[in-house]
Design an enzyme around this catalytic site. Structure first.
Site, short mmCIF file in Angstrom:
data_model
loop_
_atom_site.label_atom_id
_atom_site.label_comp_id
_atom_site.label_asym_id
_atom_site.label_seq_id
_atom_site.Cartn_x
_atom_site.Cartn_y
_atom_site.Cartn_z
N GLY A 1 0.81 -1.58 -0.26
CA GLY A 1 0.05 0.29 0.02
C GLY A 1 0.78 0.85 0.07
CG ASP B 1 -7.30 -11.54 5.30
OD1 ASP B 1 -7.14 -10.73 6.66
OD2 ASP B 1 -7.51 -12.32 4.57
CB ALA C 1 -7.08 -0.57 6.88
CD1 TRP C 2 -11.10 -2.34 1.34
CD2 TRP C 2 -13.27 -2.78 2.61
NE1 TRP C 2 -12.00 -2.27 0.77
CE2 TRP C 2 -13.36 -2.63 1.46
CE3 TRP C 2 -13.92 -2.89 4.30
CZ2 TRP C 2 -15.01 -2.52 0.69
CZ3 TRP C 2 -15.17 -2.81 3.29
CH2 TRP C 2 -15.52 -2.73 1.96
CB THR C 3 -7.78 2.57 2.47
OG1 THR C 3 -7.14 2.06 0.89
CG2 THR C 3 -6.69 2.07 3.38
CB THR D 1 -8.53 7.31 9.89
OG1 THR D 1 -8.61 8.30 9.39
CG2 THR D 1 -9.73 6.47 10.97
CG ASP D 2 -8.34 11.90 8.86
OD1 ASP D 2 -7.98 11.02 8.50
OD2 ASP D 2 -7.88 12.86 8.15
CE1 TYR E 1 -10.55 3.39 6.33
CE2 TYR E 1 -11.22 5.71 7.15
CZ TYR E 1 -10.39 4.14 6.47
OH TYR E 1 -8.64 4.90 6.16
N1 NAP Z 1 -4.82 7.32 2.51
C1 NAP Z 1 -5.06 8.07 3.24
O1 NAP Z 1 -5.59 9.53 3.27
C2 NAP Z 1 -4.82 7.98 4.77
C3 NAP Z 1 -5.71 9.27 6.03
C4 NAP Z 1 -6.02 8.37 7.42
C5 NAP Z 1 -5.41 7.24 7.86
N2 NAP Z 1 -4.88 5.84 6.61
C6 NAP Z 1 -4.61 4.68 7.06
O2 NAP Z 1 -3.27 4.40 7.06
C7 NAP Z 1 -3.45 3.25 6.58
C8 NAP Z 1 -2.59 3.07 5.45
O3 NAP Z 1 -3.22 2.81 4.70
P1 NAP Z 1 -2.43 3.38 2.59
O4 NAP Z 1 -2.96 4.87 2.59
O5 NAP Z 1 -1.24 3.13 2.78
O6 NAP Z 1 -4.24 2.71 2.10
P2 NAP Z 1 -3.63 1.34 1.35
O7 NAP Z 1 -2.39 2.27 0.00
O8 NAP Z 1 -5.11 1.32 0.39
O9 NAP Z 1 -3.02 0.08 1.79
C9 NAP Z 1 -3.78 -0.40 2.66
C10 NAP Z 1 -3.81 -1.59 1.97
O10 NAP Z 1 -3.63 -2.61 2.88
C11 NAP Z 1 -3.60 -3.93 2.19
N3 NAP Z 1 -4.87 -4.40 2.92
C12 NAP Z 1 -6.48 -4.28 2.46
N4 NAP Z 1 -7.02 -5.08 3.27
C13 NAP Z 1 -6.21 -6.32 3.72
C14 NAP Z 1 -6.25 -7.60 4.83
N5 NAP Z 1 -7.62 -8.28 4.84
N6 NAP Z 1 -5.05 -7.70 5.21
C15 NAP Z 1 -4.01 -7.67 4.75
N7 NAP Z 1 -3.95 -6.14 3.99
C16 NAP Z 1 -5.05 -5.81 3.08
C17 NAP Z 1 -4.56 -3.47 1.05
O11 NAP Z 1 -3.86 -4.22 -0.09
P3 NAP Z 1 -5.40 -4.22 -1.76
O12 NAP Z 1 -5.52 -2.99 -2.22
O13 NAP Z 1 -4.41 -6.10 -1.90
O14 NAP Z 1 -6.37 -4.89 -0.90
C18 NAP Z 1 -3.28 -2.32 0.56
O15 NAP Z 1 -2.16 -2.88 -0.54
C19 NAP Z 1 -4.60 2.39 6.64
O16 NAP Z 1 -4.75 1.92 8.68
C20 NAP Z 1 -4.88 3.58 6.44
O17 NAP Z 1 -6.46 3.59 7.42
C21 NAP Z 1 -4.97 6.23 5.43
#
Ligand code: NAP
Length: 282
Positions: free
Chosen positions: A10, A36, A60-62, A101-102, A125
């Site tokens: 991710g 997973d 996470a499921w984002t 998350t915020d 979420y």
């Molecule tokens: N991006 C933002 O702006 C933002 C803001 C606040 C908080 N966050 C938090 O930051 C963290 C990282 O997010 P990110 O931005 O890097 O998101 P991301 O790019 O969507 O990465 C999340 C990764 O988790 C994987 N994943 C989903 N379900 C899973 C499961 N059951 N087991 C193992 N892996 C799984 C996804 O793989 P697949 O795609 O193959 O399913 C993806 O590679 C998360 O906790 C998110 O809630 C993100």
């Protein structure tokens, strides 16, 4: 350090993998396919087998709108996932960092949310991310929760890369002017995640770039300025006009009282990190 990363393909996972590998850590990268986090048995055997010093959960499921319409999947991944990791980390003697998350806040506050503010999620979420924080903390005393928001960076799905790619194609874009957050560069977040793993001081940390925060409009305009695109390519819209299934907090700007108290230096201003991203990293 020996660091096990989940969600390693991710946006944050890849930045963290790059940062830790470059610093000489032994990095054990697990993407969704290889682990997973919703599968308690698989989580236990991976962590038991690897015996890392730290587990950093970037999985996470984002899909915020997807979570709104599939609450059970959101619960299993975003709430039970961190709990599974916490239980296995406790048994293996590893510190756990899990990213939150915020969107645990409702957005009604003026100014910045700190650890003194009560989380009141308004989306599925947000609700299950908060539940994930709490389940992990209950399961394992050595849990560090890192809340962050508006992440941008070189890999994975993120608002800014899409915007720049589409602007480069000459497409006119929409940007929301009435929702506020604190932009966070994935590379700066990665540095702080590792620092927190070394610090091993449990608690809830808010990790974002410094500065006054931004709307998607101001953030995108700054990216356009840096990339040399005309501001005329941007159509400014109200968030509510987009008809998205999940409500978002109107204001989710974060500030960290804990980092300040333990003497961690603030992350760079978001404009500085955005300039790095747009000019050298994209
Ligand atoms: N991006 C933002 O702006 C933002 C803001 C606040 C908080 N966050 C938090 O930051 C963290 C990282 O997010 P990110 O931005 O890097 O998101 P991301 O790019 O969507 O990465 C999340 C990764 O988790 C994987 N994943 C989903 N379900 C899973 C499961 N059951 N087991 C193992 N892996 C799984 C996804 O793989 P697949 O795609 O193959 O399913 C993806 O590679 C998360 O906790 C998110 O809630 C993100």
């Amino acid at each position: 350090m020996k660091i096990l990363i989940t969600g390693a393909r991710g946006l944050v996972g890849r930045a963290l993998e790059e940062h830790c590998s470059a610093g000489g850590d032994e990095v054990l990268s697990y993407d969704h396919q290889s682990l997973d986090i919703a599968d308690a048995r698989a989580v236990h055997s991976a962590i038991e087998h690897e015996r890392p010093d730290a587990v950093i959960n970037c999985a996470a499921w984002t899909d915020v709108d997807g979570c709104e319409t599939n609450a059970e999947k959101a619960r299993v991944v975003n709430s039970l996932g961190p709990q599974n990791l916490a239980r296995a980390s406790r048994k293996a003697g590893a510190v756990l960092i899990t990213i939150s998350t915020d969107y645990v806040f409702d957005g009604r506050k003026e100014g910045f949310y700190t650890q003194r503010d009560q989380p009141v999620p308004i989306s599925v979420y947000g609700r299950y991310k908060l539940e994930g924080e709490r389940r992990a903390q209950e399961e394992h005393a050595r849990t560090i929760v890192v809340r962050t928001g508006y992440i941008f960076g070189p890999h994975g799905r993120n608002f800014l890369s899409n915007v720049i790619v589409r602007a480069a194609r000459g497409e006119k874009l929409k940007a929301i002017y009435d929702y506020w957050g604190t932009p966070t560069y994935a590379r700066d977040l990665a540095v702080r995640l590792r620092e927190l793993a070394v610090l091993d001081l449990p608690g809830v940390y808010h990790v974002v770039n410094s500065g006054a925060g931004a709307t998607f409009e101001t953030f995108t305009l700054e990216a356009f300025r840096l990339a040399g695109f005309s501001r005329d390519m941007l159509e400014v819209v109200a968030g509510d006009s987009l008809g998205r299934p999940a409500p978002r907090p109107r204001n989710s700007r974060l500030r960290c009282l804990l980092s300040e108290a333990v003497g961690l230096s603030p992350l760079p201003p978001w404009q500085e990190s955005l300039a790095h991203f747009v000019t050298r990293d994209w």
